[in-house]
Design a protein around this motif. Structure first.
Motif, PDB file in Angstrom:
ATOM      1  N   ARG A   1       0.837  -1.205   0.000  1.00  0.00           N
ATOM      2  CA  ARG A   1       0.000   0.000   0.000  1.00  0.00           C
ATOM      3  C   ARG A   1       0.871   1.255   0.000  1.00  0.00           C
ATOM      4  N   ALA A   2       1.945   1.219   0.761  1.00  0.00           N
ATOM      5  CA  ALA A   2       2.837   2.386   0.813  1.00  0.00           C
ATOM      6  C   ALA A   2       3.471   2.638  -0.554  1.00  0.00           C
ATOM      7  N   GLN A   3       3.920   1.585  -1.216  1.00  0.00           N
ATOM      8  CA  GLN A   3       4.518   1.744  -2.543  1.00  0.00           C
ATOM      9  C   GLN A   3       3.516   2.331  -3.531  1.00  0.00           C
ATOM     10  N   LEU A   4       2.278   1.842  -3.483  1.00  0.00           N
ATOM     11  CA  LEU A   4       1.254   2.324  -4.407  1.00  0.00           C
ATOM     12  C   LEU A   4       0.923   3.791  -4.148  1.00  0.00           C
ATOM     13  N   LEU A   5       0.821   4.170  -2.882  1.00  0.00           N
ATOM     14  CA  LEU A   5       0.524   5.565  -2.564  1.00  0.00           C
ATOM     15  C   LEU A   5       1.689   6.477  -2.955  1.00  0.00           C
ATOM     16  N   ALA A   6       2.901   5.994  -2.794  1.00  0.00           N
ATOM     17  CA  ALA A   6       4.062   6.781  -3.226  1.00  0.00           C
ATOM     18  C   ALA A   6       4.039   6.952  -4.741  1.00  0.00           C
ATOM     19  N   LYS A   7       3.671   5.883  -5.442  1.00  0.00           N
ATOM     20  CA  LYS A   7       3.566   5.952  -6.908  1.00  0.00           C
ATOM     21  C   LYS A   7       2.494   6.946  -7.328  1.00  0.00           C
ATOM     22  N   ALA A   8       1.380   6.994  -6.563  1.00  0.00           N
ATOM     23  CA  ALA A   8       0.291   7.933  -6.863  1.00  0.00           C
ATOM     24  C   ALA A   8       0.620   9.351  -6.428  1.00  0.00           C
ATOM     25  N   ASP A   9       1.728   9.524  -5.737  1.00  0.00           N
ATOM     26  CA  ASP A   9       2.114  10.820  -5.178  1.00  0.00           C
ATOM     27  C   ASP A   9       1.025  11.353  -4.249  1.00  0.00           C
ATOM     28  N   ASP A  10       0.366  10.420  -3.545  1.00  0.00           N
ATOM     29  CA  ASP A  10      -0.704  10.764  -2.609  1.00  0.00           C
ATOM     30  C   ASP A  10      -0.083  10.900  -1.218  1.00  0.00           C
ATOM     31  N   THR A  11       0.554  12.030  -0.988  1.00  0.00           N
ATOM     32  CA  THR A  11       1.283  12.245   0.266  1.00  0.00           C
ATOM     33  C   THR A  11       0.367  12.213   1.476  1.00  0.00           C
ATOM     34  N   ALA A  12      -0.833  12.758   1.308  1.00  0.00           N
ATOM     35  CA  ALA A  12      -1.752  12.809   2.455  1.00  0.00           C
ATOM     36  C   ALA A  12      -2.129  11.402   2.910  1.00  0.00           C
ATOM     37  N   SER A  13      -2.532  10.542   1.975  1.00  0.00           N
ATOM     38  CA  SER A  13      -2.928   9.177   2.338  1.00  0.00           C
ATOM     39  C   SER A  13      -1.734   8.384   2.846  1.00  0.00           C
ATOM     40  N   LEU A  14      -0.567   8.620   2.237  1.00  0.00           N
ATOM     41  CA  LEU A  14       0.630   7.918   2.687  1.00  0.00           C
ATOM     42  C   LEU A  14       0.984   8.335   4.110  1.00  0.00           C
TER      43      LEU A  14
END
Length: 563
Positions: A276-289
């Motif tokens: 999940r962390a890798q996917l959120l980093a890929k999405a550049d979703d800093t808030a969710s990460l």
């Protein structure tokens, strides 16, 4: 394993010091040996030298001399690999005379018919395989169709024939496999037809819904694909395997944040948190990460002990802090990992984190410290040299990188990973002689090292005019891994450099079917351009740009062709 082959391997072990090319050429061509073992040895030496035509000839000679089905089978496979259809046909005839008509034999017959463009014969053989009562024959049919042929459109036509004949076995696994092949063939109409049939036959199966979503995505019908995936979410809440597949499809859809949310259902462990962390980093979703990072920080290794983190959680928290660009926190997490198997990776990651913090001298000092730590396993110490070399390259310290390799090889003489990495580094610097020396050193230590065979063969094909030598090296790699996309790409590339453009295009297309890689796409595009098929070439150049616009092979091909 036939007794003849067992005896051969013992003899080969004794004869290992004999150069293979010399041994193979020391027996006059066409000379029939009374001693069949000598003939087989000549074939094996030729095979080890990457001289596939000679290997096919010697093995067929041995198969003629000995009433041995195993030799006939091996002669068949080598002749097919060598694209020697005449010898393959004779070897199959010998195999058929000495053995029951096994699935392997029937698969070889289908492969040869397809290769020779014999549509009716191939259709009959493939349909026969599909009817195997043990439901294993379809796998051989799938392999035959995937092997391609001189006519790149024939496999798709044959697959349509099988559908028209109602020859497909009524099993979900078979339908999924053949539908996947249709998608890989870049045959959208055929793939859409097959997906429709699968949905009708196996409605309600989650894997079928995933296949349907994949097909819709391939047809650029993204909203419909998303609707199918969204419909699967409730079923995934209690199925960990389905969650992983759903996440993969959402990611392919270009929505890694949705992929992370899909994985967030159900019980969580270190693996799911990490994905999940890798996917959120890929999405550049800093808030969710950031929210996930805080959630993981609160998750204790034991109930009621929120500060008692396990080593793997500390390691993961360090990685998540890196994703969030909180390098100081990442470093603190890595340094807090206690002794154990995670400690080694944490120390390596800490070195990289120091480099990212612009504390480069500290990073290099930590690398040297780890390299000299006798309490650490040799593999980790070796990896510290590889890490330092990579960071020196990032810092544009060319001489420094090569000095690291020299130190590493002084500490670990003939280490294959260090030699291979240095060989690639030499190639990037256009020092082909040095790259060749490192790759050849690997092959002295481990003659069947497929990565080194392919790397050296491709380098010689791409950067020199020693094409025949390159072909022999790549053929050795193909013998060991005939379905490896990177090796098939190298084979297609050396055929192109030899001027065999039509053959090259068949192989390069097959490689791209197996693996959507920017370098392979650039190779296909260049060959198409040279053959005058410029519109299609541009399409492949566009594919390569989407995958990696900075790929070296792509940039060189664009410059060469002016596309």
């Amino acid at each position: 394993m036939p007794e003849m082959i067992r005896t051969l391997f013992a003899a080969l072990a004794m004869a290992a010091a004999i150069p293979s090319a010399v041994a193979a050429s020391s027996i006059p061509p066409g000379h029939r040996q009374d001693d069949a073992l000598t003939t087989v040895m000549a074939g094996e030496f030729a095979l080890q030298a990457g001289q596939l035509p000679d290997a096919a000839r010697w093995y067929l000679d041995a198969a003629r001399e000995q009433d041995d089905a195993g030799l006939a089978e091996r002669a068949t496979r080598i002749a097919l690999l060598a694209k020697d259809d005449a010898r393959a046909a004779e070897a199959i005839k010998l195999w058929r005379a000495r053995s029951p008509r096994t699935l392997a034999l029937r698969g070889a017959e289908a492969t040869l018919a397809l290769r020779q463009g014999q549509r009716r014969v191939a259709r009959r053989e493939l349909a026969g395989l599909m009817k195997d009562p043990d439901e294993l024959g379809w796998r051989y049919a799938l392999t035959a169709l995937a092997s391609g042929g001189k006519d790149p459109e024939l496999p798709a036509r044959l697959l349509r024939d099988l559908l028209d004949d109602g020859a497909m076995p009524d099993t979900l696994q078979a339908w999924l496999a053949f539908t996947g092949l249709a998608q890989q063939m870049d045959e959208p109409v055929l793939a859409e037809r097959m997906v429709g049939d699968v949905v009708k036959r196996f409605s309600g199966e989650p894997l079928v819904a995933l296949l349907q979503a994949s097909q819709l995505l391939q047809a650029d019908r993204k909203q419909e694909a998303r609707a199918v995936l969204d419909g699967l979410l409730p079923k995934a809440s209690s199925d960990a395997a389905l969650r992983l597949k759903l996440a993969e499809e959402y990611d392919r859809l270009g929505d890694p944040a949705a992929a992370s949310r899909a994985l967030g259902q159900g019980p969580q462990d270190t693996l799911t948190y990490g994905l999940r962390a890798q996917l959120l980093a890929k999405a550049d979703d800093t808030a969710s990460l950031g929210e996930l990072y805080e959630e993981l920080k609160q998750a204790a290794s034991g109930a009621g002990q929120p500060t008692q983190y396990s080593p793997d959680r500390r390691l993961l928290l360090g990685q998540m802090a890196e994703f969030l660009k909180r390098q100081d926190e990442a470093l603190e997490w890595y340094r807090s990992v206690p002794a154990g198997e995670q400690r080694a990776e944490a120390r390596l990651r800490a070195i990289n984190t120091l480099f990212e913090l612009e504390r480069k001298d500290e990073a290099f000092a930590e690398a040297r410290k780890l390299q000299g730590d006798a309490s650490v396993e040799d593999g980790t110490r070796r990896d510290a040299y590889l890490m330092e070399a990579e960071l020196r390259q990032k810092d544009k310290q060319d001489e420094g990188q090569m000095e690291v390799f020299a130190r590493g090889l002084a500490a670990y003489p003939d280490d294959l990973a260090l030699l291979y990495s240095r060989g690639l580094a030499w190639e990037r610097r256009d020092r082909i002689d040095h790259a060749e020396a490192d790759f050849r050193r690997i092959l002295v230590i481990e003659p069947d090292n497929v990565a080194a065979l392919n790397a050296l063969g491709y380098t010689l094909a791409d950067r020199t005019t020693r094409y025949q030598e390159a072909l022999e090296l790549i053929d050795r790699a193909r013998t060991a891994a005939p379905e490896d996309a990177a090796i098939i790409d190298s084979y297609g590339w050396v055929l192109y450099r030899l001027g065999r453009n039509a053959e090259a295009l068949v192989e390069l297309r097959r490689a791209f079917t197996l693996q959507k890689d920017p370098e392979i796409a650039a190779h296909v595009a260049e060959v198409l351009w040279v053959m005058g098929q410029k519109d299609e070439a541009r399409r492949y150049f566009d594919e390569a740009r989407k995958l990696d616009p900075d790929n070296r092979s792509l940039l060189r091909a664009l410059e060469k062709t002016g596309a």
